[in-house]
Structure formats: structure tokens, C-alpha cells
Motif scaffolding. Structure first.
Motif, mmCIF file in Angstrom:
data_model
loop_
_atom_site.group_PDB
_atom_site.id
_atom_site.type_symbol
_atom_site.label_atom_id
_atom_site.label_comp_id
_atom_site.label_asym_id
_atom_site.label_seq_id
_atom_site.Cartn_x
_atom_site.Cartn_y
_atom_site.Cartn_z
ATOM 1 N N SER A 12 43.088 64.291 39.596
ATOM 2 C CA SER A 12 44.138 64.434 38.569
ATOM 3 C C SER A 12 43.890 65.709 37.787
ATOM 4 N N PHE A 13 44.968 66.350 37.371
ATOM 5 C CA PHE A 13 44.881 67.424 36.378
ATOM 6 C C PHE A 13 45.410 66.821 35.084
ATOM 7 N N GLY A 14 44.537 66.525 34.160
ATOM 8 C CA GLY A 14 44.956 65.824 32.947
ATOM 9 C C GLY A 14 45.525 64.479 33.349
ATOM 10 N N SER A 15 46.736 64.213 32.884
ATOM 11 C CA SER A 15 47.330 62.906 33.209
ATOM 12 C C SER A 15 48.124 62.956 34.523
ATOM 13 N N ARG A 16 48.219 64.164 35.132
ATOM 14 C CA ARG A 16 48.997 64.263 36.373
ATOM 15 C C ARG A 16 48.109 64.016 37.600
ATOM 16 N N ARG A 17 48.392 62.908 38.287
ATOM 17 C CA ARG A 17 47.614 62.588 39.487
ATOM 18 C C ARG A 17 48.196 63.357 40.661
ATOM 19 N N VAL A 18 47.393 64.209 41.311
ATOM 20 C CA VAL A 18 47.948 65.025 42.405
ATOM 21 C C VAL A 18 47.422 64.621 43.783
ATOM 22 N N LEU A 19 46.327 63.857 43.827
ATOM 23 C CA LEU A 19 45.854 63.303 45.106
ATOM 24 C C LEU A 19 45.471 61.853 44.862
ATOM 25 N N GLY A 36 51.962 69.950 54.818
ATOM 26 C CA GLY A 36 52.492 69.452 53.541
ATOM 27 C C GLY A 36 53.395 70.501 52.936
ATOM 28 N N ARG A 37 54.424 70.039 52.256
ATOM 29 C CA ARG A 37 55.329 70.971 51.590
ATOM 30 C C ARG A 37 54.618 71.652 50.428
ATOM 31 N N ASN A 38 55.252 72.635 49.818
ATOM 32 C CA ASN A 38 54.695 73.272 48.616
ATOM 33 C C ASN A 38 54.444 72.188 47.583
ATOM 34 N N GLY A 39 53.243 72.221 47.008
ATOM 35 C CA GLY A 39 52.931 71.264 45.946
ATOM 36 C C GLY A 39 52.448 69.910 46.433
ATOM 37 N N ALA A 40 52.299 69.735 47.759
ATOM 38 C CA ALA A 40 51.858 68.435 48.296
ATOM 39 C C ALA A 40 50.425 68.102 47.893
ATOM 40 N N GLY A 41 49.621 69.129 47.636
ATOM 41 C CA GLY A 41 48.234 68.888 47.235
ATOM 42 C C GLY A 41 47.204 69.487 48.178
ATOM 43 N N LYS A 42 47.649 70.364 49.101
ATOM 44 C CA LYS A 42 46.748 70.907 50.123
ATOM 45 C C LYS A 42 45.610 71.728 49.505
ATOM 46 N N THR A 43 45.970 72.631 48.602
ATOM 47 C CA THR A 43 44.940 73.507 48.017
ATOM 48 C C THR A 43 43.979 72.705 47.141
ATOM 49 N N THR A 44 44.495 71.715 46.427
ATOM 50 C CA THR A 44 43.619 70.859 45.619
ATOM 51 C C THR A 44 42.645 70.117 46.534
ATOM 52 N N LEU A 45 43.158 69.633 47.654
ATOM 53 C CA LEU A 45 42.301 68.935 48.624
ATOM 54 C C LEU A 45 41.209 69.880 49.137
ATOM 55 N N LEU A 52 34.551 73.177 45.213
ATOM 56 C CA LEU A 52 35.007 73.984 44.074
ATOM 57 C C LEU A 52 35.341 73.059 42.909
ATOM 58 N N TYR A 53 35.957 71.918 43.233
ATOM 59 C CA TYR A 53 36.138 70.838 42.257
ATOM 60 C C TYR A 53 35.192 69.711 42.631
ATOM 61 N N HIS A 54 34.634 69.068 41.624
ATOM 62 C CA HIS A 54 33.774 67.918 41.867
ATOM 63 C C HIS A 54 34.654 66.690 42.139
ATOM 64 N N PHE A 82 40.224 81.157 52.119
ATOM 65 C CA PHE A 82 41.109 80.685 51.052
ATOM 66 C C PHE A 82 42.504 81.278 51.199
ATOM 67 N N GLN A 83 43.436 80.638 50.500
ATOM 68 C CA GLN A 83 44.836 81.063 50.591
ATOM 69 C C GLN A 83 45.014 82.511 50.110
ATOM 70 N N LEU A 84 44.384 82.837 48.985
ATOM 71 C CA LEU A 84 44.513 84.201 48.473
ATOM 72 C C LEU A 84 43.412 85.069 49.086
ATOM 73 N N ASP A 159 43.235 77.784 54.489
ATOM 74 C CA ASP A 159 44.338 77.355 53.630
ATOM 75 C C ASP A 159 45.499 78.332 53.790
ATOM 76 N N GLU A 160 46.535 77.896 54.482
ATOM 77 C CA GLU A 160 47.739 78.716 54.728
ATOM 78 C C GLU A 160 47.363 80.139 55.147
ATOM 79 N N PRO A 161 46.603 80.272 56.241
ATOM 80 C CA PRO A 161 46.083 81.597 56.610
ATOM 81 C C PRO A 161 47.129 82.572 57.102
ATOM 82 N N THR A 192 49.011 74.149 56.284
ATOM 83 C CA THR A 192 50.216 74.963 56.418
ATOM 84 C C THR A 192 51.465 74.162 56.063
ATOM 85 N N HIS A 193 52.553 74.866 55.771
ATOM 86 C CA HIS A 193 53.832 74.171 55.709
ATOM 87 C C HIS A 193 54.752 74.666 56.828
ATOM 88 N N PHE A 194 54.188 75.496 57.739
ATOM 89 C CA PHE A 194 54.975 75.964 58.890
ATOM 90 C C PHE A 194 54.808 74.977 60.045
HETATM 91 N N1 LIG Z 1 44.925 74.044 38.001
HETATM 92 C C1 LIG Z 1 45.948 73.191 37.962
HETATM 93 N N2 LIG Z 1 46.344 72.619 36.801
HETATM 94 C C2 LIG Z 1 47.376 71.744 36.763
HETATM 95 N N3 LIG Z 1 48.102 71.385 37.851
HETATM 96 C C3 LIG Z 1 47.755 71.931 39.026
HETATM 97 C C4 LIG Z 1 46.683 72.860 39.153
HETATM 98 N N4 LIG Z 1 46.582 73.226 40.455
HETATM 99 C C5 LIG Z 1 47.565 72.561 41.105
HETATM 100 N N5 LIG Z 1 48.263 71.780 40.261
HETATM 101 C C6 LIG Z 1 49.386 70.886 40.614
HETATM 102 O O1 LIG Z 1 48.936 70.023 41.640
HETATM 103 C C7 LIG Z 1 49.966 69.795 42.604
HETATM 104 C C8 LIG Z 1 49.432 70.169 43.988
HETATM 105 O O2 LIG Z 1 49.233 71.590 44.032
HETATM 106 P P1 LIG Z 1 48.504 72.310 45.276
HETATM 107 O O3 LIG Z 1 48.382 73.749 44.934
HETATM 108 O O4 LIG Z 1 47.297 71.554 45.614
HETATM 109 O O5 LIG Z 1 49.617 72.086 46.411
HETATM 110 P P2 LIG Z 1 49.774 72.833 47.808
HETATM 111 O O6 LIG Z 1 50.155 71.774 48.794
HETATM 112 O O7 LIG Z 1 48.585 73.648 48.115
HETATM 113 O O8 LIG Z 1 51.018 73.768 47.543
HETATM 114 P P3 LIG Z 1 51.396 75.228 48.177
HETATM 115 O O9 LIG Z 1 51.799 74.965 49.603
HETATM 116 O O10 LIG Z 1 52.559 75.625 47.317
HETATM 117 O O11 LIG Z 1 50.208 76.114 48.037
HETATM 118 C C9 LIG Z 1 51.161 70.612 42.151
HETATM 119 O O12 LIG Z 1 52.025 69.770 41.459
HETATM 120 C C10 LIG Z 1 50.558 71.651 41.218
HETATM 121 O O13 LIG Z 1 51.476 72.017 40.227
#
Ligand SMILES: Nc1ncnc2c1ncn2[C@@H]1O[C@H](COP(=O)(O)OP(=O)(O)OP(=O)(O)O)[C@@H](O)[C@H]1O
Length: 241
Positions: A12-19, A36-45, A52-54, A82-84, A159-161, A192-194
Motif C-alpha cells: 500500500s502507498f498510504g491508504s491506497r492498496r496497490v497490490l 498489466g495495463r498502466n497502473g496495474a502494479g507492475k513496477t511496484t511488484l 527496493l521496497y521492503h 529498470f523501466q527508466l 520492467d517494460e524494456p 509489459t503492456h504490449f
Molecule cells: N510512490 C508512489 N506513491 C503513491 N502511489 C504510487 C507510487 N508508485 C506507484 N503508485 C500507484 O500505484 C499504482 C501502481 O503503479 P505502478 O507504477 O506499480 O503500475 P505499473 O503497472 O508499473 O504502471 P505503468 O505500466 O504505467 O508503468 C498506481 O495507481 C500508481 O499511481
């Protein structure tokens, strides 16, 4: 043995659960596409898998080594792109590789030898003495992959190479990765999202809104969902048009 096991991972990022409840495995020598689509949670995973995250909820194991309990053993088996882009543009391709190798404690001679080998396998050896800024986007990506392989990992995460590459550049990179799996038994997790980056004999994990909604062989996804194509299956799974 599994190269990577992810069990019940959450974030979770704060109160927002992303995985939530994310579980899947990547077998040794397999190419696994994390779709996964943009924002699915791939980079967080990826950030959790690479430490990088505990991970406060769930666990990550790399060849049986738990990332939380034994991060250096887990990381020693893992290469990451990494993606970047992260090359130092002022250093040459070779210097970028040797710097990474030094961080992993490789002796100088071995590092020189390996940098030539890896750049040659990725067909960019002719650019070894050029500054990274003189290389094209596709060549830089290949140098980053060569760098990620310098310490001999058996699991490679990308990550999205192919972001920013043209179609031939994307296809060439995919072919290199599949060759790595086949010839060196390296397991690859490719986010990837392709959808067109999936090949019939890959494994696929579909991530949607922070949850795994399908995992298995790419050849099974369309038949199981009673559709013709992977794109059709992905649309059904993610509710996208
Ligand atoms: N540092 C952060 N602080 C708060 N919210 C974050 C942070 N990083 C990501 N998020 C949120 O977590 C969710 C997942 O983001 P993430 O970057 O993991 O998705 P993604 O699948 O990699 O997307 P993309 O394909 O666009 O790179 C999104 O809603 C994003 O806004």
C-alpha cells in the motif's frame, strides 16, 4: 526449482492498496511475461521483488533464498533492468559494465573478459569504447541487459524494456531474451503492456488492479477464456475494450 516464488504479496502507498494477494512463480529457464495495463502494479511488484521496497505482507524467494531474510543471497542470483534507463551516459559501454561488476566484487580481469562476452552476445561489442550517450535507444537497452548479466544471475527482471524502441528494436530484444532462456537456462520476468510481446511457449501472469487474475502457459489463456487471441483474453480478464 523455481527461480522466483512470490507468495501473497501486498503493498500500500498510504491508504491506497496497490497490490493484494499476489502469488506466482517463474520456473528456471522460462520466459514469463507479466502483463498489466498502466497502473496495474507492475513496477511496484518489481520494487518489492528487487528489495527496493521492503515486503511487509507476503514473501519473495529467489532460488529458495528469501529476500527479506537473506537479501544479499537473493540479489546475487538476480539481474535487473529498470523501466527508466540507468546507464551513466558519460562512461563508455564497457566502463558501465565494469563499474557494475566491481560493485558485485568481480576481479578486474574476469570483469574485462565478461564485459566483452556479454556485449558480444547482445551484438553491441563494436560499441564497447563509445560513451553511452553516443548509442541509440535500442543499443543502450542492450548494454543495460549485458550489464545486468555481468555477475552471472540466473533470474533476469526487465520492467517494460521495449519502451521507446521501434518495432524491429523490440523484436530483436525479445529474440535475445528468448535465446538467453533457451541457451543459458536464465529465467526471465518481463513486464509489459504490449500483448504482441507474448509468444506461444511463454508463461504469462496477468496483473490487474494489483491482483493476479490469470497465470499459466500463454497457449492456454485464449482457449480457457473461450476467445480467439491473447488480446481477446486480456480484454475479458481486465474488462478493457
Ligand atoms: N510512490 C508512489 N506513491 C503513491 N502511489 C504510487 C507510487 N508508485 C506507484 N503508485 C500507484 O500505484 C499504482 C501502481 O503503479 P505502478 O507504477 O506499480 O503500475 P505499473 O503497472 O508499473 O504502471 P505503468 O505500466 O504505467 O508503468 C498506481 O495507481 C500508481 O499511481
Amino acid at each position: 526449482m523455481n527461480a522466483l516464488s512470490v507468495e501473497d504479496l501486498g503493498h500500500s502507498f498510504g491508504s491506497r492498496r496497490v497490490l493484494q494477494g499476489v502469488s506466482f512463480a517463474v520456473a528456471e529457464g522460462r520466459m514469463c511475461i507479466l502483463l498489466g495495463r498502466n497502473g496495474a502494479g507492475k513496477t511496484t511488484l518489481f520494487s518489492l521483488i528487487t528489495g527496493l521496497y521492503h515486503a511487509r505482507v507476503g514473501s519473495v524467494q529467489v532460488f529458495g533464498q528469501a529476500m527479506n531474510a537473506n537479501p544479499s543471497a537473493a540479489l546475487a542470483q538476480m539481474g535487473v533492468v529498470f523501466q527508466l534507463p540507468t546507464l551513466d551516459l558519460d562512461l563508455t559501454a564497457g566502463e558501465n559494465l565494469r563499474y557494475h561488476a566491481a560493485l558485485h566484487g568481480l576481479p578486474t580481469e574476469l570483469s574485462k573478459e565478461r564485459s566483452r562476452e556479454e556485449l558480444s552476445r547482445l551484438e553491441v561489442l563494436d560499441r564497447i569504447d563509445d560513451p553511452a550517450r553516443a548509442l541509440s535507444g535500442g543499443q543502450r537497452r542492450r548494454v543495460e541487459i549485458a550489464r545486468a548479466l555481468m555477475h552471472g544471475p540466473r533470474l533476469l527482471l526487465l520492467d517494460e524494456p521495449t519502451t521507446g524502441l521501434d518495432v524491429p528494436g523490440r523484436r530483436a530484444l525479445e529474440q535475445h531474451m528468448r535465446k538467453l532462456c533457451r541457451e543459458r537456462r536464465i529465467a526471465v520476468l518481463w513486464a509489459t503492456h504490449f500483448l504482441e510481446e507474448v509468444a506461444a511457449d511463454d508463461d504469462v501472469v496477468v496483473l490487474d488492479q494489483g491482483r493476479v487474475c490469470w497465470a499459466g502457459g500463454a497457449d492456454r489463456i485464449a482457449p480457457e477464456l473461450n476467445v480467439e487471441t491473447i488480446a481477446g483474453a486480456f480484454a475479458v480478464l481486465t474488462g478493457s475494450p
